[in-house]
Design a protein around this motif. Structure first.
Motif, PDB file in Angstrom:
ATOM      1  N   TRP A  50       0.734  -1.053  -0.057  1.00  0.00           N
ATOM      2  CA  TRP A  50       0.004  -0.221   0.004  1.00  0.00           C
ATOM      3  C   TRP A  50       0.966   1.210   0.249  1.00  0.00           C
ATOM      4  CZ3 TRP A  50      -1.543   4.304   2.910  1.00  0.00           C
ATOM      5  CH2 TRP A  50      -2.789   4.836   3.044  1.00  0.00           C
ATOM      6  N   GLN A  51       1.032   1.730  -1.263  1.00  0.00           N
ATOM      7  CA  GLN A  51       1.874   3.032  -1.175  1.00  0.00           C
ATOM      8  C   GLN A  51       1.224   4.417  -1.609  1.00  0.00           C
ATOM      9  OE1 GLN A  51       5.972   2.026  -2.843  1.00  0.00           O
ATOM     10  NE2 GLN A  51       5.050   0.575  -3.504  1.00  0.00           N
ATOM     11  N   ARG A  52       1.240   5.275  -0.872  1.00  0.00           N
ATOM     12  CA  ARG A  52       0.552   6.539  -1.075  1.00  0.00           C
ATOM     13  C   ARG A  52       1.474   7.805  -0.961  1.00  0.00           C
ATOM     14  NH1 ARG A  52      -2.402   2.758  -2.287  1.00  0.00           N
ATOM     15  NH2 ARG A  52      -4.581   2.324  -2.065  1.00  0.00           N
ATOM     16  N   VAL A  53       1.146   8.758  -1.494  1.00  0.00           N
ATOM     17  CA  VAL A  53       1.365  10.064  -1.202  1.00  0.00           C
ATOM     18  C   VAL A  53       0.387  11.072  -0.496  1.00  0.00           C
ATOM     19  CG1 VAL A  53       3.068   9.969  -3.099  1.00  0.00           C
ATOM     20  CG2 VAL A  53       0.671  11.054  -3.518  1.00  0.00           C
ATOM     21  N   VAL A  54       1.093  12.031   0.151  1.00  0.00           N
ATOM     22  CA  VAL A  54       0.192  13.047   0.789  1.00  0.00           C
ATOM     23  C   VAL A  54       0.404  14.347  -0.005  1.00  0.00           C
ATOM     24  CG1 VAL A  54      -0.391  14.434   2.818  1.00  0.00           C
ATOM     25  CG2 VAL A  54       0.296  11.848   3.095  1.00  0.00           C
ATOM     26  N   LEU A  55      -0.676  14.993  -0.353  1.00  0.00           N
ATOM     27  CA  LEU A  55      -0.464  16.113  -1.341  1.00  0.00           C
ATOM     28  C   LEU A  55      -1.273  17.323  -0.382  1.00  0.00           C
ATOM     29  CD1 LEU A  55      -2.075  14.538  -4.493  1.00  0.00           C
ATOM     30  CD2 LEU A  55       0.328  15.234  -4.462  1.00  0.00           C
ATOM     31  N   ASP A  56      -0.717  18.354  -0.752  1.00  0.00           N
ATOM     32  CA  ASP A  56      -1.092  19.577  -0.246  1.00  0.00           C
ATOM     33  C   ASP A  56      -1.399  20.449  -1.407  1.00  0.00           C
ATOM     34  OD1 ASP A  56      -1.915  21.899   1.129  1.00  0.00           O
ATOM     35  OD2 ASP A  56       0.216  22.211   1.526  1.00  0.00           O
ATOM     36  N   GLY A  57      -2.724  20.656  -1.952  1.00  0.00           N
ATOM     37  CA  GLY A  57      -2.686  21.076  -3.399  1.00  0.00           C
ATOM     38  C   GLY A  57      -2.141  20.102  -4.278  1.00  0.00           C
ATOM     39  N   ASP A  58      -1.093  20.620  -5.063  1.00  0.00           N
ATOM     40  CA  ASP A  58      -0.657  19.736  -6.092  1.00  0.00           C
ATOM     41  C   ASP A  58       0.936  19.268  -5.842  1.00  0.00           C
ATOM     42  OD1 ASP A  58      -2.566  19.897  -8.037  1.00  0.00           O
ATOM     43  OD2 ASP A  58      -1.820  21.662  -8.905  1.00  0.00           O
ATOM     44  N   GLU A  59       1.175  19.902  -4.500  1.00  0.00           N
ATOM     45  CA  GLU A  59       2.527  19.469  -3.996  1.00  0.00           C
ATOM     46  C   GLU A  59       2.665  18.236  -3.172  1.00  0.00           C
ATOM     47  OE1 GLU A  59       5.515  21.460  -4.304  1.00  0.00           O
ATOM     48  OE2 GLU A  59       4.292  22.366  -5.771  1.00  0.00           O
ATOM     49  N   VAL A  60       3.338  17.217  -3.634  1.00  0.00           N
ATOM     50  CA  VAL A  60       3.605  16.036  -3.028  1.00  0.00           C
ATOM     51  C   VAL A  60       4.196  16.271  -1.561  1.00  0.00           C
ATOM     52  CG1 VAL A  60       4.617  13.853  -2.785  1.00  0.00           C
ATOM     53  CG2 VAL A  60       3.653  14.586  -4.840  1.00  0.00           C
ATOM     54  N   ARG A  61       3.932  16.084  -0.221  1.00  0.00           N
ATOM     55  CA  ARG A  61       4.555  16.741   0.938  1.00  0.00           C
ATOM     56  C   ARG A  61       4.952  15.531   1.607  1.00  0.00           C
ATOM     57  NH1 ARG A  61       5.740  21.629   0.457  1.00  0.00           N
ATOM     58  NH2 ARG A  61       3.985  23.026   0.220  1.00  0.00           N
ATOM     59  N   ALA A  62       4.411  14.142   1.388  1.00  0.00           N
ATOM     60  CA  ALA A  62       4.868  13.109   2.179  1.00  0.00           C
ATOM     61  C   ALA A  62       4.599  11.819   1.436  1.00  0.00           C
ATOM     62  CB  ALA A  62       4.071  12.796   3.376  1.00  0.00           C
ATOM     63  N   PHE A  63       5.293  10.649   1.656  1.00  0.00           N
ATOM     64  CA  PHE A  63       5.072   9.017   1.029  1.00  0.00           C
ATOM     65  C   PHE A  63       5.019   8.461   2.030  1.00  0.00           C
ATOM     66  CE2 PHE A  63       7.194   5.236  -0.043  1.00  0.00           C
ATOM     67  CZ  PHE A  63       6.649   4.810  -0.741  1.00  0.00           C
ATOM     68  N   ILE A  64       3.933   7.465   2.081  1.00  0.00           N
ATOM     69  CA  ILE A  64       3.790   6.325   3.021  1.00  0.00           C
ATOM     70  C   ILE A  64       3.914   5.070   2.245  1.00  0.00           C
ATOM     71  CG2 ILE A  64       1.244   6.768   3.280  1.00  0.00           C
ATOM     72  CD1 ILE A  64       1.731   6.071   6.279  1.00  0.00           C
ATOM     73  N   HIS A  65       4.512   4.022   2.917  1.00  0.00           N
ATOM     74  CA  HIS A  65       4.456   2.610   2.300  1.00  0.00           C
ATOM     75  C   HIS A  65       4.051   1.703   3.692  1.00  0.00           C
ATOM     76  CE1 HIS A  65       6.705  -0.861   0.630  1.00  0.00           C
ATOM     77  NE2 HIS A  65       5.658  -1.091   0.560  1.00  0.00           N
ATOM     78  N   GLY A  66       2.855   1.010   3.473  1.00  0.00           N
ATOM     79  CA  GLY A  66       2.449  -0.035   4.165  1.00  0.00           C
ATOM     80  C   GLY A  66       2.329  -1.526   3.447  1.00  0.00           C
TER      81      GLY A  66
END
Length: 151
Positions: A50-66
Protein backbone atom coordinates in the motif's frame (compact mmCIF):
# COMPACT_ATOMS: atom_id res chain seq x y z
CA UNK A 1 -1.06 24.79 5.45
CA UNK A 2 -4.14 23.33 7.11
CA UNK A 3 -4.93 19.70 7.69
CA UNK A 4 -8.16 20.11 5.70
CA UNK A 5 -6.16 20.77 2.54
CA UNK A 6 -4.27 17.49 2.72
CA UNK A 7 -5.37 14.55 0.64
CA UNK A 8 -4.00 11.10 -0.06
CA UNK A 9 -3.70 9.33 -3.39
CA UNK A 10 -2.04 6.24 -4.81
CA UNK A 11 1.59 6.49 -5.82
CA UNK A 12 1.74 7.05 -9.58
CA UNK A 13 4.20 7.80 -12.35
CA UNK A 14 3.23 11.45 -11.91
CA UNK A 15 4.11 11.56 -8.20
CA UNK A 16 7.04 9.16 -7.91
CA UNK A 17 9.56 11.77 -9.08
CA UNK A 18 8.39 14.15 -6.36
CA UNK A 19 8.61 11.36 -3.76
CA UNK A 20 12.23 10.78 -4.70
CA UNK A 21 12.89 14.50 -4.30
CA UNK A 22 11.45 14.81 -0.76
CA UNK A 23 14.05 16.47 1.44
CA UNK A 24 15.14 15.39 4.90
CA UNK A 25 16.36 17.35 7.86
CA UNK A 26 20.10 16.99 8.57
CA UNK A 27 20.83 13.73 10.35
CA UNK A 28 17.63 11.98 9.28
CA UNK A 29 19.18 10.11 6.34
CA UNK A 30 20.36 7.23 8.51
CA UNK A 31 16.81 6.56 9.71
CA UNK A 32 15.00 6.47 6.38
CA UNK A 33 15.32 2.78 5.62
CA UNK A 34 15.78 0.17 8.33
CA UNK A 35 17.67 -2.94 7.26
CA UNK A 36 14.51 -5.01 7.69
CA UNK A 37 12.79 -2.89 5.04
CA UNK A 38 15.47 -3.64 2.49
CA UNK A 39 15.31 -7.34 3.29
CA UNK A 40 11.51 -7.46 3.10
CA UNK A 41 11.27 -5.21 0.04
CA UNK A 42 12.73 -8.02 -1.99
CA UNK A 43 9.75 -10.20 -1.12
CA UNK A 44 7.00 -7.56 -0.91
CA UNK A 45 4.06 -8.55 -3.08
CA UNK A 46 2.55 -5.73 -5.12
CA UNK A 47 -0.89 -7.12 -4.23
CA UNK A 48 -0.29 -6.50 -0.52
CA UNK A 49 1.76 -3.30 -0.78
CA UNK A 50 0.00 0.00 0.00
CA UNK A 51 1.90 3.05 -1.27
CA UNK A 52 0.41 6.53 -1.13
CA UNK A 53 1.45 10.15 -1.34
CA UNK A 54 0.10 13.01 0.74
CA UNK A 55 -0.66 16.07 -1.35
CA UNK A 56 -1.18 19.65 -0.27
CA UNK A 57 -2.76 21.19 -3.34
CA UNK A 58 -0.58 19.77 -6.13
CA UNK A 59 2.54 19.50 -3.96
CA UNK A 60 3.68 16.07 -2.80
CA UNK A 61 4.48 16.51 0.91
CA UNK A 62 4.91 12.92 2.06
CA UNK A 63 5.14 9.28 1.03
CA UNK A 64 3.85 6.35 3.05
CA UNK A 65 4.36 2.65 2.39
CA UNK A 66 2.46 -0.01 4.27
CA UNK A 67 2.00 -3.70 3.67
CA UNK A 68 -0.97 -5.91 4.51
CA UNK A 69 -0.28 -9.61 4.11
CA UNK A 70 -2.54 -11.90 6.15
CA UNK A 71 -0.31 -14.87 5.25
CA UNK A 72 2.77 -13.28 6.86
CA UNK A 73 3.64 -13.44 10.54
CA UNK A 74 3.53 -10.38 12.79
CA UNK A 75 4.93 -7.79 12.57
CA UNK A 76 5.05 -8.23 8.79
CA UNK A 77 1.33 -9.03 8.38
CA UNK A 78 0.34 -5.40 8.97
CA UNK A 79 3.21 -2.96 8.86
CA UNK A 80 4.09 0.64 8.25
CA UNK A 81 7.32 0.31 6.27
CA UNK A 82 8.09 3.87 5.54
CA UNK A 83 6.82 7.39 6.04
CA UNK A 84 8.84 10.24 4.55
CA UNK A 85 7.69 13.80 5.17
CA UNK A 86 9.34 16.68 3.35
CA UNK A 87 11.65 18.60 5.70
CA UNK A 88 9.81 21.88 5.03
CA UNK A 89 6.55 20.57 6.48
CA UNK A 90 7.73 18.26 9.26
CA UNK A 91 5.94 18.96 12.54
CA UNK A 92 2.77 20.20 10.84
CA UNK A 93 0.62 17.07 10.97
CA UNK A 94 1.47 15.69 7.53
CA UNK A 95 3.05 12.49 8.90
CA UNK A 96 0.19 12.01 11.34
CA UNK A 97 -2.29 12.43 8.46
CA UNK A 98 -0.41 9.78 6.45
CA UNK A 99 -0.25 7.27 9.32
CA UNK A 100 -3.94 7.78 10.10
CA UNK A 101 -4.76 7.05 6.45
CA UNK A 102 -2.77 3.80 6.71
CA UNK A 103 -4.56 2.94 9.96
CA UNK A 104 -7.93 3.60 8.29
CA UNK A 105 -6.95 1.26 5.46
CA UNK A 106 -5.94 -1.42 7.97
CA UNK A 107 -9.26 -1.08 9.83
CA UNK A 108 -11.16 -1.36 6.54
CA UNK A 109 -9.40 -4.71 6.02
CA UNK A 110 -10.44 -5.93 9.47
CA UNK A 111 -6.93 -5.58 10.89
CA UNK A 112 -6.63 -4.76 14.59
CA UNK A 113 -2.90 -4.06 15.00
CA UNK A 114 -0.43 -2.05 12.93
CA UNK A 115 3.33 -2.47 13.40
CA UNK A 116 6.33 -0.31 12.58
CA UNK A 117 10.06 -1.07 12.58
CA UNK A 118 12.53 1.75 13.06
CA UNK A 119 16.12 2.47 13.94
CA UNK A 120 16.60 3.68 17.50
CA UNK A 121 18.52 6.93 17.86
CA UNK A 122 18.34 10.50 19.02
CA UNK A 123 17.33 11.96 15.65
CA UNK A 124 15.23 8.95 14.71
CA UNK A 125 11.46 8.66 14.42
CA UNK A 126 10.77 7.11 17.84
CA UNK A 127 9.19 10.21 19.41
CA UNK A 128 6.96 10.63 16.33
CA UNK A 129 5.70 7.04 16.54
CA UNK A 130 5.29 7.25 20.34
CA UNK A 131 3.18 10.40 20.02
CA UNK A 132 0.95 8.58 17.52
CA UNK A 133 0.38 5.76 20.00
CA UNK A 134 2.89 3.11 18.92
CA UNK A 135 4.37 1.09 21.79
CA UNK A 136 7.74 -0.70 21.51
CA UNK A 137 7.25 -4.47 21.88
CA UNK A 138 10.57 -5.95 20.81
CA UNK A 139 13.41 -5.71 18.36
CA UNK A 140 14.56 -7.27 15.13
CA UNK A 141 17.68 -9.35 14.65
CA UNK A 142 19.31 -6.11 13.41
CA UNK A 143 18.63 -4.23 16.66
CA UNK A 144 15.76 -2.19 15.26
CA UNK A 145 12.71 -1.41 17.38
CA UNK A 146 9.42 -3.18 16.65
CA UNK A 147 6.43 -1.16 17.86
CA UNK A 148 2.71 -1.83 17.66
CA UNK A 149 -0.38 0.32 17.48
CA UNK A 150 -3.79 -1.09 18.41
CA UNK A 151 -6.47 0.06 15.99
Amino acid sequence: MGMSELRIEALSARTIVAVNALSLKPGQEQFVTPVSYSVAAAVTDPRTSWQRVVLDGDEVRAFIHGNFDPSAEAPFSSILWRVNVDADVQGRGVGRFAVHALADEARSRGIEVLHVIYEPGELGPESFFTRLGFTPVGETEYGEVIARYSL
